[in-house]
Design a protein around this motif. Structure first.
Motif, mmCIF file in Angstrom:
data_model
loop_
_atom_site.group_PDB
_atom_site.id
_atom_site.type_symbol
_atom_site.label_atom_id
_atom_site.label_comp_id
_atom_site.label_asym_id
_atom_site.label_seq_id
_atom_site.Cartn_x
_atom_site.Cartn_y
_atom_site.Cartn_z
ATOM 1 N N ASP A 196 3.112 -18.974 -21.883
ATOM 2 C CA ASP A 196 3.984 -19.691 -20.966
ATOM 3 C C ASP A 196 5.101 -18.792 -20.450
ATOM 4 O O ASP A 196 5.417 -18.789 -19.260
ATOM 5 C CB ASP A 196 4.568 -20.910 -21.667
ATOM 6 N N GLN A 229 5.559 -17.650 -16.559
ATOM 7 C CA GLN A 229 6.775 -17.944 -15.817
ATOM 8 C C GLN A 229 7.421 -16.669 -15.300
ATOM 9 O O GLN A 229 7.934 -16.633 -14.183
ATOM 10 C CB GLN A 229 7.759 -18.706 -16.698
ATOM 11 N N GLU A 266 2.100 -27.901 -15.152
ATOM 12 C CA GLU A 266 2.513 -27.723 -16.533
ATOM 13 C C GLU A 266 1.453 -26.967 -17.304
ATOM 14 O O GLU A 266 0.270 -26.970 -16.964
ATOM 15 C CB GLU A 266 2.752 -29.086 -17.181
ATOM 16 N N THR A 267 1.896 -26.307 -18.396
ATOM 17 C CA THR A 267 0.970 -25.523 -19.204
ATOM 18 C C THR A 267 -0.121 -26.401 -19.786
ATOM 19 O O THR A 267 -1.293 -26.009 -19.829
ATOM 20 C CB THR A 267 1.742 -24.830 -20.343
ATOM 21 N N SER A 268 0.229 -27.585 -20.262
ATOM 22 C CA SER A 268 -0.773 -28.461 -20.865
ATOM 23 C C SER A 268 -1.831 -28.869 -19.857
ATOM 24 O O SER A 268 -3.020 -28.927 -20.172
ATOM 25 C CB SER A 268 -0.094 -29.702 -21.446
ATOM 26 N N GLU A 269 -1.431 -29.175 -18.619
ATOM 27 C CA GLU A 269 -2.389 -29.548 -17.594
ATOM 28 C C GLU A 269 -3.296 -28.385 -17.241
ATOM 29 O O GLU A 269 -4.500 -28.556 -17.019
ATOM 30 C CB GLU A 269 -1.642 -30.032 -16.353
ATOM 31 N N SER A 289 4.535 -33.642 -26.141
ATOM 32 C CA SER A 289 3.457 -32.931 -25.460
ATOM 33 C C SER A 289 3.583 -31.432 -25.680
ATOM 34 O O SER A 289 4.596 -30.943 -26.190
ATOM 35 C CB SER A 289 3.495 -33.239 -23.960
ATOM 36 N N SER A 322 3.798 -29.082 -23.378
ATOM 37 C CA SER A 322 4.835 -28.508 -22.513
ATOM 38 C C SER A 322 6.227 -28.756 -23.091
ATOM 39 O O SER A 322 7.091 -27.873 -23.047
ATOM 40 C CB SER A 322 4.734 -29.099 -21.107
ATOM 41 N N GLN A 323 6.458 -29.937 -23.658
ATOM 42 C CA GLN A 323 7.747 -30.228 -24.279
ATOM 43 C C GLN A 323 7.942 -29.398 -25.538
ATOM 44 O O GLN A 323 9.050 -28.941 -25.830
ATOM 45 C CB GLN A 323 7.830 -31.726 -24.624
ATOM 46 N N ILE A 340 6.704 -26.403 -26.077
ATOM 47 C CA ILE A 340 7.024 -25.037 -25.653
ATOM 48 C C ILE A 340 8.465 -24.942 -25.186
ATOM 49 O O ILE A 340 9.181 -23.980 -25.493
ATOM 50 C CB ILE A 340 6.053 -24.589 -24.540
ATOM 51 N N GLU A 341 8.920 -25.967 -24.472
ATOM 52 C CA GLU A 341 10.309 -25.979 -24.011
ATOM 53 C C GLU A 341 11.284 -26.047 -25.172
ATOM 54 O O GLU A 341 12.294 -25.315 -25.206
ATOM 55 C CB GLU A 341 10.528 -27.159 -23.064
#
Length: 245
Positions: free
Chosen positions: A17, A21, A30-33, A122, A124-125, A127-128
């Motif tokens: 990720d 970026q 998003e990464t998950s998508e 999720s 993405s969350q 990873i954030e």
């Protein structure tokens, strides 16, 4: 052991990720998508290929750079070219990095990895959330002038107002520049006593008329003996870990 494997996998996803970026590859998706839309074969091939990013992220996001440079410079200050071997220096640097980064890893584990494993957040969350401790650590160790220099090279007109506005594509090079500067400052301090020993030995040999005797042949065992007597390895490694506090 299972926890370590999960953390390595999460760190790999985080590395992907960050790299994406930094290169502007992921903006609206998003990464998950992105991962869910790939075929299983492509996922496997991509993960195996992108595993090469893990060592890069280890260098770019952790204390490894400063530690390995100081230990390598210490070896040169002693006058030992291949002792300890590179594999020993790197292995010791990895474990010292683990000790230094333990608070950061624990925060990432608590805020991102555990909730993600429990399906509470999720990918993405996760990873954030996992990026925040690393970003805070890197900002703490980054000099302001290095960060401003990177922003100037990137053509940015003003500095970010908050930590949330700081991007990894600016923070990573600034962090590495700061780590290089700090490592060389520490190495300079380490070099001074060994340089004094070399000068004293050379002066004594010159005064005795022993011009044909290489000073290094006399200075090397003296430096090694003094370094062992003062428990130099423990002092240097302890000071390195404490320098990140």
């Amino acid at each position: 052991m299972i926890k370590s494997v999960f953390f390595v996998c999460f760190f790999l996803l985080f590395s992907i990720d960050v790299a994406a970026q930094a290169n502007g590859l992921i903006e609206d998706i998003e990464t998950s998508e992105l991962l869910n839309n790939l075929a299983p074969e492509l996922k496997t091939a991509g993960m195996l290929t992108l595993m090469s990013l893990v060592p890069v992220m280890l260098i770019a996001l952790t204390a490894f750079t400063r530690i390995v440079i100081v230990l390598s410079m210490l070896r040169h200050a002693l006058g030992l070219q291949q002792t300890p071997p590179n594999v020993v220096i790197i292995t010791l640097s990895l474990f010292l990095t683990f000790f230094t980064m333990s608070p950061v890893f624990e925060k990432a584990d608590e805020n991102a990895l555990r909730p993600y494993i429990k399906s509470e957040i999720s990918l993405s969350q996760a990873i954030e959330n996992g990026a925040e401790p690393f970003k805070a650590f890197m900002l703490q160790q980054t000099r302001e002038e290095d960060f401003l220099a990177v922003l100037d090279m990137a053509g940015e007109s003003h500095a970010p107002d908050t930590m949330d506005d700081v991007t990894f594509k600016h923070l990573i090079p600034a962090f590495l520049l700061s780590e290089l500067t700090t490592a060389f400052k520490i190495a300079f301090v380490i070099f001074i006593p060994f340089l004094l020993i070399d000068l004293v030995v050379a002066s004594v040999l010159m005064s005795l008329g022993m011009i044909m005797v290489p000073p290094i042949s006399i200075a090397l065992p003296i430096k090694v003996m003094l370094f062992v007597l003062i428990d130099g390895w423990s002092l240097v490694t302890g000071s390195l870990v404490a320098s990140f506090a």
